[in-house]
Design a protein around this motif. Structure first.
Motif, PDB file in Angstrom:
ATOM      1  N   UNK A  21      -3.528 -20.291 -22.838  1.00 36.42           N
ATOM      2  CA  UNK A  21      -3.419 -20.516 -21.399  1.00 36.42           C
ATOM      3  C   UNK A  21      -3.019 -21.946 -21.066  1.00 36.42           C
ATOM      4  N   UNK A  22      -3.479 -22.891 -21.855  1.00 33.83           N
ATOM      5  CA  UNK A  22      -3.086 -24.295 -21.636  1.00 33.83           C
ATOM      6  C   UNK A  22      -1.594 -24.456 -21.871  1.00 33.83           C
ATOM      7  N   UNK A  23      -1.118 -23.925 -22.988  1.00 38.00           N
ATOM      8  CA  UNK A  23       0.304 -24.050 -23.310  1.00 38.00           C
ATOM      9  C   UNK A  23       1.144 -23.373 -22.237  1.00 38.00           C
ATOM     10  N   UNK A  24       0.725 -22.182 -21.812  1.00 34.46           N
ATOM     11  CA  UNK A  24       1.448 -21.484 -20.744  1.00 34.46           C
ATOM     12  C   UNK A  24       1.395 -22.281 -19.447  1.00 34.46           C
ATOM     13  N   UNK A  25       0.229 -22.833 -19.139  1.00 31.99           N
ATOM     14  CA  UNK A  25       0.066 -23.597 -17.911  1.00 31.99           C
ATOM     15  C   UNK A  25       0.914 -24.860 -17.874  1.00 31.99           C
ATOM     16  N   UNK A  26       1.099 -25.475 -19.026  1.00 31.01           N
ATOM     17  CA  UNK A  26       1.925 -26.685 -19.102  1.00 31.01           C
ATOM     18  C   UNK A  26       3.411 -26.358 -19.049  1.00 31.01           C
ATOM     19  N   UNK A  27       3.765 -25.138 -19.441  1.00 28.90           N
ATOM     20  CA  UNK A  27       5.128 -24.641 -19.303  1.00 28.90           C
ATOM     21  C   UNK A  27       6.192 -25.549 -19.882  1.00 28.90           C
ATOM     22  N   UNK A  28       7.175 -25.890 -19.062  1.00 24.32           N
ATOM     23  CA  UNK A  28       8.330 -26.681 -19.495  1.00 24.32           C
ATOM     24  C   UNK A  28       7.977 -28.098 -19.938  1.00 24.32           C
ATOM     25  N   UNK A  29       6.773 -28.544 -19.653  1.00 21.61           N
ATOM     26  CA  UNK A  29       6.344 -29.897 -20.039  1.00 21.61           C
ATOM     27  C   UNK A  29       6.026 -30.005 -21.536  1.00 21.61           C
ATOM     28  N   UNK A  30       5.853 -28.868 -22.201  1.00 21.37           N
ATOM     29  CA  UNK A  30       5.471 -28.850 -23.615  1.00 21.37           C
ATOM     30  C   UNK A  30       6.665 -29.258 -24.482  1.00 21.37           C
ATOM     31  N   UNK A  31       6.435 -30.276 -25.305  1.00 21.46           N
ATOM     32  CA  UNK A  31       7.434 -30.749 -26.258  1.00 21.46           C
ATOM     33  C   UNK A  31       7.145 -30.147 -27.637  1.00 21.46           C
ATOM     34  N   UNK A  32       5.879 -30.137 -28.027  1.00 22.10           N
ATOM     35  CA  UNK A  32       5.478 -29.627 -29.339  1.00 22.10           C
ATOM     36  C   UNK A  32       4.023 -29.191 -29.285  1.00 22.10           C
ATOM     37  N   UNK A  33       3.688 -28.211 -30.127  1.00 20.54           N
ATOM     38  CA  UNK A  33       2.321 -27.701 -30.227  1.00 20.54           C
ATOM     39  C   UNK A  33       1.953 -27.649 -31.702  1.00 20.54           C
ATOM     40  N   UNK A  34       0.795 -28.183 -32.018  1.00 17.34           N
ATOM     41  CA  UNK A  34       0.327 -28.166 -33.411  1.00 17.34           C
ATOM     42  C   UNK A  34      -0.148 -26.769 -33.793  1.00 17.34           C
ATOM     43  N   UNK A  35      -0.352 -26.556 -35.084  1.00 24.15           N
ATOM     44  CA  UNK A  35      -1.082 -25.359 -35.498  1.00 24.15           C
ATOM     45  C   UNK A  35      -2.510 -25.409 -34.926  1.00 24.15           C
ATOM     46  N   UNK A  36      -3.170 -24.271 -34.952  1.00 26.26           N
ATOM     47  CA  UNK A  36      -4.544 -24.168 -34.466  1.00 26.26           C
ATOM     48  C   UNK A  36      -5.487 -24.351 -35.654  1.00 26.26           C
ATOM     49  N   UNK A  37      -6.536 -25.134 -35.422  1.00 25.39           N
ATOM     50  CA  UNK A  37      -7.546 -25.401 -36.450  1.00 25.39           C
ATOM     51  C   UNK A  37      -8.903 -24.925 -35.973  1.00 25.39           C
ATOM     52  N   UNK A  38      -9.736 -24.533 -36.919  1.00 30.77           N
ATOM     53  CA  UNK A  38     -11.129 -24.218 -36.649  1.00 30.77           C
ATOM     54  C   UNK A  38     -11.957 -25.422 -37.087  1.00 30.77           C
ATOM     55  N   UNK A  39     -12.865 -25.850 -36.223  1.00 33.21           N
ATOM     56  CA  UNK A  39     -13.652 -27.044 -36.528  1.00 33.21           C
ATOM     57  C   UNK A  39     -15.098 -26.872 -36.094  1.00 33.21           C
ATOM     58  N   UNK A  40     -15.966 -27.504 -36.836  1.00 34.43           N
ATOM     59  CA  UNK A  40     -17.375 -27.539 -36.446  1.00 34.43           C
ATOM     60  C   UNK A  40     -17.502 -28.377 -35.181  1.00 34.43           C
ATOM     61  N   UNK A  41     -18.495 -28.099 -34.356  1.00 34.75           N
ATOM     62  CA  UNK A  41     -18.682 -28.892 -33.144  1.00 34.75           C
ATOM     63  C   UNK A  41     -18.991 -30.344 -33.483  1.00 34.75           C
ATOM     64  N   UNK A  42     -18.569 -31.223 -32.600  1.00 32.76           N
ATOM     65  CA  UNK A  42     -18.744 -32.666 -32.769  1.00 32.76           C
ATOM     66  C   UNK A  42     -19.755 -33.138 -31.743  1.00 32.76           C
ATOM     67  N   UNK A  43     -20.674 -33.986 -32.117  1.00 30.26           N
ATOM     68  CA  UNK A  43     -21.590 -34.570 -31.149  1.00 30.26           C
ATOM     69  C   UNK A  43     -23.040 -34.139 -31.288  1.00 30.26           C
ATOM     70  N   UNK A  44     -23.348 -33.268 -32.242  1.00 35.24           N
ATOM     71  CA  UNK A  44     -24.745 -32.970 -32.521  1.00 35.24           C
ATOM     72  C   UNK A  44     -25.391 -31.876 -31.711  1.00 35.24           C
ATOM     73  N   UNK A  45     -24.657 -31.204 -30.829  1.00 34.21           N
ATOM     74  CA  UNK A  45     -25.225 -30.112 -30.048  1.00 34.21           C
ATOM     75  C   UNK A  45     -24.958 -28.802 -30.799  1.00 34.21           C
TER      76      UNK A  45
END
Length: 178
Positions: A21-45
């Motif tokens: 939805x972010x990529x779609x929402x940004x539309x023509x403004x998108x120059x490049x998109x990285x691959x998607x990564x899975x990550x553990x949460x950051x910040x201790x919560x």
């Protein structure tokens, strides 16, 4: 003209749909998109893992604060609620870095600190950033270094916690949120 690096992440609901939805929402403004990564949460919560990506965007009529406001609008549309710092979220859109008219933006504004004050500590930002801008540089406390050097300085476990997925976000998104 401005170009920005946006870090996007989600760990609630349909995580992949939120990022798409972010990529779609940004539309023509998108120059490049990285691959998607899975990550553990950051910040201790305690919470579920995130899906994270970087979107490189460009718009001649946007400045750094415009990227922030646009990202916040996308977050609200995704039902983002800000209750717990570093807590679970349907969508997080952070402006990591921005350049306006050839000059790297620096801001100490509490609403938008640039470059992002924690980007150099977060492998989930640096790894996908290198996917879209292999020669990127980042200034931290007056020191400019290649992003790959900031990444190399992180703990191996931090780097290993950023795991590639099979998911793809389309850079040729249709439609946009104005």
């Amino acid at each position: 003209m401005s170009r920005a690096v946006l870090s996007i992440g989600s760990n609630l609901g349909d995580r992949l749909a939120q990022l798409r939805g972010v990529v779609a929402g940004l539309g023509h403004r998108v120059v490049a998109v990285s691959p998607v990564y899975s990550t553990a949460p950051w910040g201790g919560v305690e919470q579920d893992d995130y899906l994270n990506a970087i979107v490189l965007v460009d718009d001649p009529e946007f400045g750094a604060h415009d990227w922030l406001r646009f990202g916040q609008r996308l977050e609200r549309a995704a039902g983002r609620v800000r209750e717990v710092r570093w807590g679970a979220r349907t969508l997080d859109v952070d402006v990591v870095w921005c350049i306006e008219d050839g000059v790297v933006c620096r801001s100490d504004d509490p609403e938008l600190t640039l470059p992002h004050p924690q980007a150099h500590n977060r492998a989930f930002v640096l790894i996908p950033w290198l996917d879209v801008q292999p020669d990127a540089e980042l200034e931290v406390d007056g020191t400019v270094r290649p992003v790959r050097d900031w990444l190399a300085g992180l703990d191996a476990a931090e780097r290993a916690g950023v795991r590639p997925t099979e998911f793809v976000l389309s850079a040729a998104a249709e439609g946009s949120v104005s």
